[in-house]
Scaffold this active site. Structure first.
Site, PDB file in Angstrom:
ATOM      1  N   LYS A  35      14.244  -9.112   4.955  1.00  0.00           N
ATOM      2  CA  LYS A  35      14.303  -7.754   4.400  1.00  0.00           C
ATOM      3  C   LYS A  35      13.075  -6.957   4.834  1.00  0.00           C
ATOM      4  O   LYS A  35      12.095  -7.542   5.320  1.00  0.00           O
ATOM      5  CB  LYS A  35      14.391  -7.828   2.875  1.00  0.00           C
ATOM      6  CG  LYS A  35      13.177  -8.462   2.223  1.00  0.00           C
ATOM      7  CD  LYS A  35      13.417  -8.722   0.737  1.00  0.00           C
ATOM      8  CE  LYS A  35      12.226  -9.440   0.137  1.00  0.00           C
ATOM      9  NZ  LYS A  35      12.476  -9.864  -1.254  1.00  0.00           N
ATOM     10  N   ARG A 131      15.214  -8.312 -13.784  1.00  0.00           N
ATOM     11  CA  ARG A 131      15.509  -7.199 -12.871  1.00  0.00           C
ATOM     12  C   ARG A 131      17.027  -7.142 -12.692  1.00  0.00           C
ATOM     13  O   ARG A 131      17.687  -6.235 -13.168  1.00  0.00           O
ATOM     14  CB  ARG A 131      14.824  -7.402 -11.511  1.00  0.00           C
ATOM     15  CG  ARG A 131      13.306  -7.336 -11.571  1.00  0.00           C
ATOM     16  CD  ARG A 131      12.694  -7.271 -10.188  1.00  0.00           C
ATOM     17  NE  ARG A 131      13.277  -8.236  -9.250  1.00  0.00           N
ATOM     18  CZ  ARG A 131      12.767  -8.553  -8.078  1.00  0.00           C
ATOM     19  NH1 ARG A 131      11.646  -7.978  -7.661  1.00  0.00           N
ATOM     20  NH2 ARG A 131      13.349  -9.432  -7.296  1.00  0.00           N
ATOM     21  N   TYR A 253     -16.385   9.558   3.875  1.00  0.00           N
ATOM     22  CA  TYR A 253     -16.124  10.394   2.700  1.00  0.00           C
ATOM     23  C   TYR A 253     -16.750   9.802   1.447  1.00  0.00           C
ATOM     24  O   TYR A 253     -16.715   8.575   1.238  1.00  0.00           O
ATOM     25  CB  TYR A 253     -14.617  10.529   2.470  1.00  0.00           C
ATOM     26  CG  TYR A 253     -13.917  11.400   3.480  1.00  0.00           C
ATOM     27  CD1 TYR A 253     -14.159  12.772   3.528  1.00  0.00           C
ATOM     28  CD2 TYR A 253     -12.997  10.856   4.367  1.00  0.00           C
ATOM     29  CE1 TYR A 253     -13.506  13.572   4.450  1.00  0.00           C
ATOM     30  CE2 TYR A 253     -12.332  11.652   5.285  1.00  0.00           C
ATOM     31  CZ  TYR A 253     -12.595  13.014   5.324  1.00  0.00           C
ATOM     32  OH  TYR A 253     -11.955  13.794   6.228  1.00  0.00           O
ATOM     33  N   MET A 301      -8.208   8.873   7.109  1.00  0.00           N
ATOM     34  CA  MET A 301      -6.813   8.888   7.537  1.00  0.00           C
ATOM     35  C   MET A 301      -6.634   8.181   8.881  1.00  0.00           C
ATOM     36  O   MET A 301      -5.670   7.427   9.069  1.00  0.00           O
ATOM     37  CB  MET A 301      -6.305  10.331   7.630  1.00  0.00           C
ATOM     38  CG  MET A 301      -4.822  10.424   7.953  1.00  0.00           C
ATOM     39  SD  MET A 301      -4.235  12.118   8.105  1.00  0.00           S
ATOM     40  CE  MET A 301      -4.174  12.631   6.409  1.00  0.00           C
TER      41      MET A 301
HETATM   42  C1  LIG Z   1      12.099 -11.271  -1.226  1.00  0.00           C
HETATM   43  C2  LIG Z   1      12.949 -12.339  -1.813  1.00  0.00           C
HETATM   44  C3  LIG Z   1      12.760 -13.679  -1.454  1.00  0.00           C
HETATM   45  C4  LIG Z   1      11.613 -14.150  -0.583  1.00  0.00           C
HETATM   46  O1  LIG Z   1      10.421 -14.127  -1.322  1.00  0.00           O
HETATM   47  P1  LIG Z   1       9.054 -14.707  -0.708  1.00  0.00           P
HETATM   48  O2  LIG Z   1       8.099 -14.696  -1.834  1.00  0.00           O
HETATM   49  O3  LIG Z   1       8.658 -13.770   0.376  1.00  0.00           O
HETATM   50  O4  LIG Z   1       9.390 -16.054  -0.182  1.00  0.00           O
HETATM   51  C5  LIG Z   1      13.646 -14.619  -1.956  1.00  0.00           C
HETATM   52  N1  LIG Z   1      14.656 -14.251  -2.782  1.00  0.00           N
HETATM   53  C6  LIG Z   1      14.847 -12.980  -3.166  1.00  0.00           C
HETATM   54  C7  LIG Z   1      15.962 -12.639  -4.090  1.00  0.00           C
HETATM   55  C8  LIG Z   1      13.997 -11.970  -2.713  1.00  0.00           C
HETATM   56  O5  LIG Z   1      14.171 -10.713  -3.099  1.00  0.00           O
END
Ligand SMILES: *Cc1c(COP(=O)(O)O)cnc(C)c1O
Length: 357
Positions: A35, A131, A253, A301
């Site tokens: 992802k 969630r 800054y 920046m």
């Molecule tokens: C992002 C995610 C993972 C992977 O998590 P890591 O901590 O990067 O291994 C696994 N399962 C779900 C449902 C996720 O959203």
């Protein structure tokens, strides 16, 4: 001359990390989590690099899943949050993409679809993260409803841990999930990276490693190299100017850093608009031509400053690794009050990305 900054991705390191994860885990299958553009590493490059190793891929949005299919990835692909509307449920069927089902709404979308080709579904349980997912007591009914649909074929039951990486551990969530999973007769998928490295009882049928594939440790007390991983991402930029400071001179800054002795500092062509965290503190680690040094002053920046006082050879044109094999991303994240995941995902599109095969 182009601006001297680049993001280098080392694909053999991702392969190494996958194999290391495989050797540490007892899960029957491992789906590589790709992802967020493979945590900033490039979803297509990463999936191709793992095509002969991973049992499947897990990601978030159907557009990326379709890109993987069109690039010739034939392994199973699972959408971690499932469809976001009824049309997506249809597209999942057309492209043979599986997905989590966490709500009654999603079941209703599936039920509207044509049943020509059933969608592979993973029933998602909320075991305590609160969630997504059905609560354990709701699961049998949701599963029965899914199993009654000709549009769906439910293969797997999944949950996600909130504390696999810390001392709280997974016992509480696992005790809620495991009995429901066992009773369902479905394949079991629970373990993220941290659980794959620390909680073998949760490995089950499908592990879902993410961060470890990219070479970073999920644990606060270690960096990737400590647990056998190789950082796959290196963000580096060159020094474009050098300044000499006298005691009392400040940098950048807000005068956040004031020299208390004579110093030499290098100005680096990387700033928060490139994805380096503005909030990083003085001393955040960098490597100048491979030598350890630290950030001084506030990140701008387009530029930041590093200490060269102990590096007389360094100067304009020296390469500064902001994170990578010589400057652990976990330490840069800790100096910025965040985690490696966020830094990996935040590198800006204006930084050229180079993948080394
Ligand atoms: C992002 C995610 C993972 C992977 O998590 P890591 O901590 O990067 O291994 C696994 N399962 C779900 C449902 C996720 O959203």
């Amino acid at each position: 001359m182009t601006r001297p900054i680049r993001l280098e991705i080392d694909l053999p390191s991702i392969r190494h990390n996958f194999k290391t994860t495989r050797s540490r885990s007892q899960a029957r299958h491992l789906f590589a989590v790709v992802k967020a553009d493979a945590y900033g590493h490039g979803v297509l490059d990463t999936a191709k690099a793992l095509a002969d190793l991973a049992d499947g891929f897990a990601l978030l949005n159907i557009e990326d899943a379709v890109r993987l299919r069109e690039a010739g990835i034939t392994q199973p692909i699972a959408l971690l949050e499932g469809p976001f509307d009824a049309a997506e449920a249809e597209a999942m069927a057309a492209y043979r993409i599986a997905g989590a089902i966490h709500s009654q709404q999603q079941i209703a979308w599936l039920a509207k679809g044509s049943a020509k080709q059933p969608v592979e579904t993973w029933l998602k349980l909320n075991s305590g993260m609160n969630r997504l997912g059905f609560r354990p007591e709701e699961a049998p009914e949701a599963l029965a409803r899914l199993q009654s649909l000709p549009q769906a074929k439910t293969t797997t039951i999944m949950t996600h841990f909130a504390t696999a990486d810390d001392d709280y551990g997974v016992a509480e969530q696992w005790s809620r999930f495991a009995p429901v999973a066992a009773a369902s007769g479905l394949a079991v998928s629970a373990a993220n990276s941290a659980a794959l490295f620390r909680h073998p009882q949760t490995h089950g049928d499908v592990g879902r490693p993410g961060i470890v594939l990219y070479g970073a440790s999920p644990f606060e007390d270690s960096v990737g190299a400590d647990i056998g991983l190789k950082p796959a991402m290196a963000l580096s930029a060159d020094i474009i100017a050098v300044q000499r400071l006298q005691p009392g001179d400040a940098v950048g800054y807000g005068r956040r850093f004031v020299a208390d002795q004579p110093m030499r500092i290098g100005i680096v062509a990387c700033g928060y608009a490139d994805g380096y965290p503005r909030i990083a503190g003085n001393g955040a680690p960098v490597a100048v031509d491979g030598q350890a040094s630290g950030l001084v002053g506030r990140v701008s920046m387009d530029m930041l400053a590093v200490d060269l006082s102990h590096l007389p050879q360094a100067g304009v044109g020296s390469r500064v690794e902001l994170w990578g094999p010589n400057a652990p991303i976990e330490r840069v994240a800790a100096a910025s009050g965040t985690i490696s995941y966020e830094l990996m995902c935040a590198v800006a599109p204006r930084v050229p990305r180079i993948a080394h095969g």
